[in-house]
Design a protein around this motif. Structure first.
Motif, PDB file in Angstrom:
ATOM      1  N   ARG A  90       2.784  12.971 -27.656  1.00 20.22           N
ATOM      2  CA  ARG A  90       2.820  12.107 -27.669  1.00 20.22           C
ATOM      3  C   ARG A  90       1.457  11.418 -27.055  1.00 20.22           C
ATOM      4  NH1 ARG A  90       3.726   8.798 -22.554  1.00 20.22           N
ATOM      5  NH2 ARG A  90       4.162  10.842 -21.071  1.00 20.22           N
ATOM      6  N   PHE A  91       0.857  10.038 -27.682  1.00 20.58           N
ATOM      7  CA  PHE A  91      -0.260  10.037 -27.151  1.00 20.58           C
ATOM      8  C   PHE A  91      -0.405   8.419 -26.349  1.00 20.58           C
ATOM      9  CE2 PHE A  91      -0.760  11.855 -31.785  1.00 20.58           C
ATOM     10  CZ  PHE A  91      -2.020  12.380 -31.465  1.00 20.58           C
ATOM     11  N   VAL A  92      -1.363   8.778 -26.156  1.00 17.59           N
ATOM     12  CA  VAL A  92      -1.597   7.314 -24.480  1.00 17.59           C
ATOM     13  C   VAL A  92      -3.061   6.901 -24.912  1.00 17.59           C
ATOM     14  CG1 VAL A  92      -1.438   7.084 -22.456  1.00 17.59           C
ATOM     15  CG2 VAL A  92       0.099   8.203 -22.907  1.00 17.59           C
ATOM     16  N   ASP A  93      -3.244   5.480 -24.787  1.00  4.07           N
ATOM     17  CA  ASP A  93      -4.849   4.736 -25.791  1.00  4.07           C
ATOM     18  C   ASP A  93      -4.738   4.779 -23.568  1.00  4.07           C
ATOM     19  OD1 ASP A  93      -6.782   3.975 -25.660  1.00  4.07           O
ATOM     20  OD2 ASP A  93      -5.828   2.417 -26.925  1.00  4.07           O
ATOM     21  N   PRO A  94      -5.806   5.895 -22.982  1.00  4.24           N
ATOM     22  CA  PRO A  94      -6.046   5.523 -21.961  1.00  4.24           C
ATOM     23  C   PRO A  94      -7.122   3.813 -21.254  1.00  4.24           C
ATOM     24  CG  PRO A  94      -7.567   7.539 -22.694  1.00  4.24           C
ATOM     25  CD  PRO A  94      -6.929   6.625 -24.187  1.00  4.24           C
ATOM     26  N   ALA A  95      -7.124   3.626 -22.187  1.00  5.96           N
ATOM     27  CA  ALA A  95      -8.437   2.204 -22.651  1.00  5.96           C
ATOM     28  C   ALA A  95      -6.947   1.058 -22.231  1.00  5.96           C
ATOM     29  CB  ALA A  95      -8.778   1.550 -23.674  1.00  5.96           C
ATOM     30  N   ASP A  96      -5.679   1.701 -22.214  1.00  2.00           N
ATOM     31  CA  ASP A  96      -4.521   0.832 -21.788  1.00  2.00           C
ATOM     32  C   ASP A  96      -4.321  -0.045 -20.679  1.00  2.00           C
ATOM     33  OD1 ASP A  96      -3.955   0.261 -24.575  1.00  2.00           O
ATOM     34  OD2 ASP A  96      -2.629   1.324 -24.571  1.00  2.00           O
ATOM     35  N   ASP A  97      -4.565   1.483 -19.640  1.00  2.00           N
ATOM     36  CA  ASP A  97      -4.261   1.163 -18.399  1.00  2.00           C
ATOM     37  C   ASP A  97      -5.964   1.805 -17.407  1.00  2.00           C
ATOM     38  OD1 ASP A  97      -3.527   0.210 -15.731  1.00  2.00           O
ATOM     39  OD2 ASP A  97      -1.541   1.079 -15.913  1.00  2.00           O
ATOM     40  N   PRO A  98      -7.022   1.460 -17.423  1.00  2.00           N
ATOM     41  CA  PRO A  98      -7.741   2.544 -16.589  1.00  2.00           C
ATOM     42  C   PRO A  98      -7.453   2.557 -15.980  1.00  2.00           C
ATOM     43  CG  PRO A  98      -8.855   0.544 -17.675  1.00  2.00           C
ATOM     44  CD  PRO A  98      -7.714   0.188 -17.839  1.00  2.00           C
TER      45      PRO A  98
END
Length: 448
Positions: A90-98
């Protein structure tokens, strides 16, 4: 007419055969690795490990959608998923919730979180050796007990202050290592179920009975990690003698920090490490604020190996340095200051006096800030800390993968041979093909 029908039937059969092959490929698969040294497949050690994992593995990758990093990670982990289908990615974009990422301790460069059997371990680099060894550690069922000496102003293993170690011990807990504070009173002994004793920078002198128990613990074969600081006056001279280590006076100053924009010369940055199992494959820089240099005694009772060493531009500064740093700090040849390279981390090992006769391990590091909440996220500090505890807990019986480098395909050609090959490819080969085509066309005309 019959020729046209024959060609139509032949075409239909070819189409039916292609459809049949396509259908069969969705039901049956076959894969063969023809790469040099089998570099595109998992090693037999990794395959054996995956067979022993009796539950699902979750992989969370903190990588943004831009670039090719996600595709590289998915392609790499596909090797594991082919052998163990219940590995999910599963990939999580760190920019979505810094803010949430900072709380999780996720760095900007992206990290990979491996989760298995209620435990987790995070990786900053991706390779078969790192992933397989992380899964091996997560698969171990036994819980390890680490006692942190408390009561004399030491860093708290569960504290949230800048100087405490709460963030780091949470990583250890995810790997099945429980960290508890230990207050020793008069006559108290270190519990026998303790796997490792940590002495993390006492602010005041340790009481004499406690000092005696610590030394006795070492002499009984117990593992110990001693984090010391410049100017520390904890009264642990007997412990230093038992470990065959001497703490040098002054604070370690390294001039290489100025090139990295560090204004305080007391911040030591390490990018290379002496050869040791602890630092093998460690390619990340580590930061040590206000460290002290160490030296070994003349007749050590242990096998001492340095694993942290400052640069040749370092020295032990014995004069006072302001907190903002002082660009005029210089090495004084007429004083007792010592010029680098200097050691600030020792790994110690010897045959244990316990009945099991296993290897006894200890470590001394001239800094405790590198594992603190304030500095843990800098470079490879966390990675080094986890490596350190794994080694001290004798949890380093890892999978040793043989090197599988690509074969050397470099051809050494003389200028004459290079010219000959060029002429052959550019002139001779096209001319030969043109000649064959012309002869074929001429023969067909003659038949008509």
């Amino acid at each position: 007419m019959r020729g046209g029908l024959s060609r139509l039937i032949h075409a239909l059969l070819c189409v039916a055969l292609a459809l049949l092959v396509g259908f069969l490929t969705t039901r049956f698969g076959f894969r063969s690795d023809w790469s040099a040294n089998g570099r595109s497949s998992l090693a037999p050690q990794s395959l054996e490990l995956l067979k022993r994992l009796d539950g699902p593995v979750e992989v969370v990758s903190y990588v943004g959608p831009g670039g090719t990093r996600r595709a590289e990670i998915a392609g790499f982990l596909a090797r594991y998923q082919r052998e163990k289908p219940d590995i999910s990615l599963r990939f999580v974009d760190p920019a979505d919730d810094p803010a949430a990422m900072r709380e999780l301790g996720v760095s900007e460069g992206g990290e990979i979180d491996l989760r298995y059997a209620g435990r987790s371990e995070r990786l900053t680099l991706l390779s078969e050796s790192l992933v397989s060894n992380a899964l091996l550690r997560l698969s171990r069922r036994e819980e390890r007990m680490v006692a942190f000496l408390a009561g004399d102003g030491e860093r708290k293993p569960d504290g949230e202050g800048n100087a405490d170690l709460g963030q780091f011990t949470r990583y250890l807990l995810n790997q099945g290592v429980r960290c508890v504070p230990l207050v020793l009173g008069a006559g108290a002994r270190i519990p026998d179920n303790t796997d490792l004793l940590v002495i993390a920078n006492p602010r005041v002198a340790v009481a004499a009975p406690v000092r005696e128990e610590i030394v006795d613990w070492v002499e009984r074969g117990g593992a110990v990690l001693w984090l010391t600081e410049p100017g520390e006056n904890a009264g642990l001279d007997k412990l230093a003698e038992a470990l065959s280590v001497r703490v040098l006076p002054g604070v370690l100053v390294d001039g290489t920090g100025a090139s990295l924009g560090l204004g305080d010369p007391r911040f030591v940055v390490l990018a290379g490490y002496p050869v040791h199992a602890l630092t093998k494959g460690l390619e990340l820089t580590t930061l040590f604020p206000q460290a002290v240099a160490l030296a070994q005694l003349g007749a050590p009772r242990w096998q001492l190996q340095p694993f942290l060493r400052s640069s040749a531009q370092s020295w032990t500064e014995t004069s006072a340095i302001s907190e903002r740093g002082d660009s005029t700090v210089r090495f004084d040849e007429n004083s007792d200051e010592m010029r680098g390279p200097l050691d600030l981390g020792f790994a110690l090992s010897r045959l244990s006096p316990r009945p099991d006769r296993r290897e006894q391990r200890a470590a001394v590091i001239g800094d405790g800030d590198f594992l603190s909440n304030q500095f843990l996220a800098n470079g490879g500090n966390r990675d080094l800390g986890l490596r350190l505890f794994n080694w001290l807990l004798a949890d380093d019986s890892l999978i040793q993968l043989p090197p599988r480098e690509p074969a050397d395909r470099l051809l050494q050609l003389s200028p004459g041979r290079t010219t000959l090959i060029g002429v052959g490819l550019l002139l001779a080969l096209p001319g030969l093909l043109a000649l064959i085509g012309g002869l074929t066309a001429w023969r067909r005309r003659r038949r008509r």
